[in-house]
Design an enzyme around this catalytic site. Structure first.
Site, PDB file in Angstrom:
ATOM      1  CB  CYS A 159      -0.825   0.069   1.074  1.00 53.79           C
ATOM      2  SG  CYS A 159      -2.216   1.154   0.882  1.00 53.79           S
ATOM      3  CG  HIS A 219      -3.751  -3.564   3.129  1.00 57.85           C
ATOM      4  ND1 HIS A 219      -2.694  -2.956   3.848  1.00 57.85           N
ATOM      5  CD2 HIS A 219      -4.447  -2.461   2.363  1.00 57.85           C
ATOM      6  CE1 HIS A 219      -2.600  -1.760   3.789  1.00 57.85           C
ATOM      7  NE2 HIS A 219      -3.718  -1.233   2.977  1.00 57.85           N
ATOM      8  CD  GLU A 265      -1.520  -5.961   5.602  1.00 59.81           C
ATOM      9  OE1 GLU A 265      -1.561  -4.734   5.510  1.00 59.81           O
ATOM     10  OE2 GLU A 265      -0.968  -6.313   4.247  1.00 59.81           O
TER      11      GLU A 265
END
Length: 188
Positions: free
Chosen positions: A79, A166, A168
């Site tokens: 990001c 993202h 994660e």
């Protein structure tokens, strides 16, 4: 192997750390004011997300531009980190015409390294109002979405990666595999 995770105050930083630790990677969270000499102990770097805009708030990213230019280790930008890498290396980052928040479908053009074994489309979690509109010279685009042309990029020697989404966040399909594939690239 030791990974430096550079923290910019992003809301998902702890999830990046959790994913890397789950994969058995020795990871240290670092704020970007560390001197270059300190950063030389890391085998690879992950530049996390955060609330800043690289075009107008680059000074809030401390020594990160120096790390990107001077350290010759594999890097992954997520990001804000993706935008930062692009900006520092000569790409173009602008305010997004259509910012992306929430679940977004991306099209993967090349499996390359971080998308090895992926299907041609996956759903990912987005949270950005700026975007890379032109990658730096020597980088190729690996994935795009309807609203963001540069969802993922890599340099010519497969050592510097950027993803706008993202990996994660649990809503991102195959997110853990992005980290696995990056760690594989780090070990080369």
């Amino acid at each position: 192997m030791k990974v430096g995770l550079i923290y910019y105050g992003g809301q998902y930083n702890h999830l990046i750390l959790k994913n890397l630790k789950y994969l058995g990677v020795d990871t240290e969270v670092v704020i970007p004011d560390k001197p270059l000499e300190y950063m030389k102990k890391f085998d690879c770097l992950v530049f996390s997300g955060g609330p800043y805009s690289v075009a107008s708030e680059i000074q809030k990213m401390g020594n990160s531009p120096i790390y990107i230019k001077e350290l010759k280790v594999p890097m992954l930008g997520i990001c804000l980190g993706h935008q930062l890498i692009a900006y520092v290396l000569g790409g173009i980052v602008k305010r997004a015409i259509n910012p992306e928040y929430g679940l977004t479908k991306i099209n993967i053009f090349e499996e390359d390294t971080i998308f090895r074994g992926f299907p041609s489309q996956i759903n990912v979690w987005e949270s950005h109002s700026d975007e890379v509109v032109e990658p730096p010279n020597g980088f190729k685009i690996l994935a795009s979405s309807e609203n963001a042309r540069v969802q993922a990029m890599v340099n010519s020697d497969n050592s510097i990666f950027g993803v706008q989404f993202h990996p994660e966040v649990k809503h991102t399909e195959r997110g853990i595999d992005v980290f696995k594939n990056f760690i594989t690239a780090c070990k080369k």
